[in-house]
Scaffold this motif. Structure first.
Motif, mmCIF file in Angstrom:
data_model
loop_
_atom_site.group_PDB
_atom_site.id
_atom_site.type_symbol
_atom_site.label_atom_id
_atom_site.label_comp_id
_atom_site.label_asym_id
_atom_site.label_seq_id
_atom_site.Cartn_x
_atom_site.Cartn_y
_atom_site.Cartn_z
ATOM 1 N N VAL A 70 0.831 -1.203 0.000
ATOM 2 C CA VAL A 70 0.000 0.000 0.000
ATOM 3 C C VAL A 70 0.866 1.252 0.000
ATOM 4 O O VAL A 70 0.658 2.164 -0.786
ATOM 5 C CB VAL A 70 -0.953 0.002 1.227
ATOM 6 N N LYS A 71 1.869 1.283 0.872
ATOM 7 C CA LYS A 71 2.701 2.477 1.023
ATOM 8 C C LYS A 71 4.042 2.361 0.302
ATOM 9 O O LYS A 71 4.808 3.306 0.283
ATOM 10 C CB LYS A 71 2.955 2.752 2.498
ATOM 11 N N SER A 72 4.351 1.214 -0.237
ATOM 12 C CA SER A 72 5.648 0.950 -0.873
ATOM 13 C C SER A 72 6.810 1.245 0.074
ATOM 14 O O SER A 72 7.864 1.723 -0.343
ATOM 15 C CB SER A 72 5.796 1.754 -2.168
ATOM 16 N N GLU A 73 6.598 0.990 1.351
ATOM 17 C CA GLU A 73 7.647 1.156 2.346
ATOM 18 C C GLU A 73 8.027 -0.214 2.866
ATOM 19 O O GLU A 73 7.243 -1.150 2.826
ATOM 20 C CB GLU A 73 7.150 2.026 3.506
#
Length: 142
Positions: A70-73
């Motif tokens: 979702v956050k690409s973290e």
């Protein structure tokens, strides 16, 4: 004649839902017979002896990176590996387990001062996954 050999059962406990491993264990057995006979004995013992094993956490030197889609973290976690990495990590993952097996076998050695019990450099072993799901654990044998 086949001599007695220290053979090892190894287990890793993983969460069925996520696939992450957070605990490992092992037990040593002095077994006689051919390698095939010893392996068969280890497999029989593996399905129940994990309940008597001393479990240890995954050493902190092993880390797993989890990427949020979702956050690409990403975030790294120490002391956790994915079950799909067990074959890649190999026996190095179980180094502390081997030390524990050596110490237990030394304590129970019937004749003291006969030399230290050591896990061989290339032990005969079986690795069995232990699945944790919905509060239940079971050995995955096959």
């Amino acid at each position: 004649m086949n001599k007695s050999e220290l053979c090892i059962n190894l287990w890793f406990c993983f969460d069925k839902e996520a696939g992450f491993v957070d605990a490992i264990a092992g037990r040593g057995y002095f077994l006689n017979g051919s390698d095939e006979q010893k392996t068969a004995a280890l497999k029989i013992l593996a399905s129940s002896d994990f309940q008597n094993a001393v479990w240890q956490p995954i050493p902190d030197r092993y880390q797993t990176k989890i990427v949020s889609s979702v956050k690409s973290e990403s975030e790294s976690f120490s002391g956790v590996v994915h079950s799909s990495d067990i074959d890649i990590l190999g026996l190095d993952l179980f180094e502390e387990v081997f030390k524990q097996i050596e110490s237990v076998n030394q304590i129970y050695c019937p004749i003291k001062n006969t030399g230290a019990v050591k896990v061989p450099d290339e032990p005969l072993y079986v690795i069995t996954p232990i699945e944790y799901s919905n509060g239940m654990i079971k050995a995955i044998t096959g």
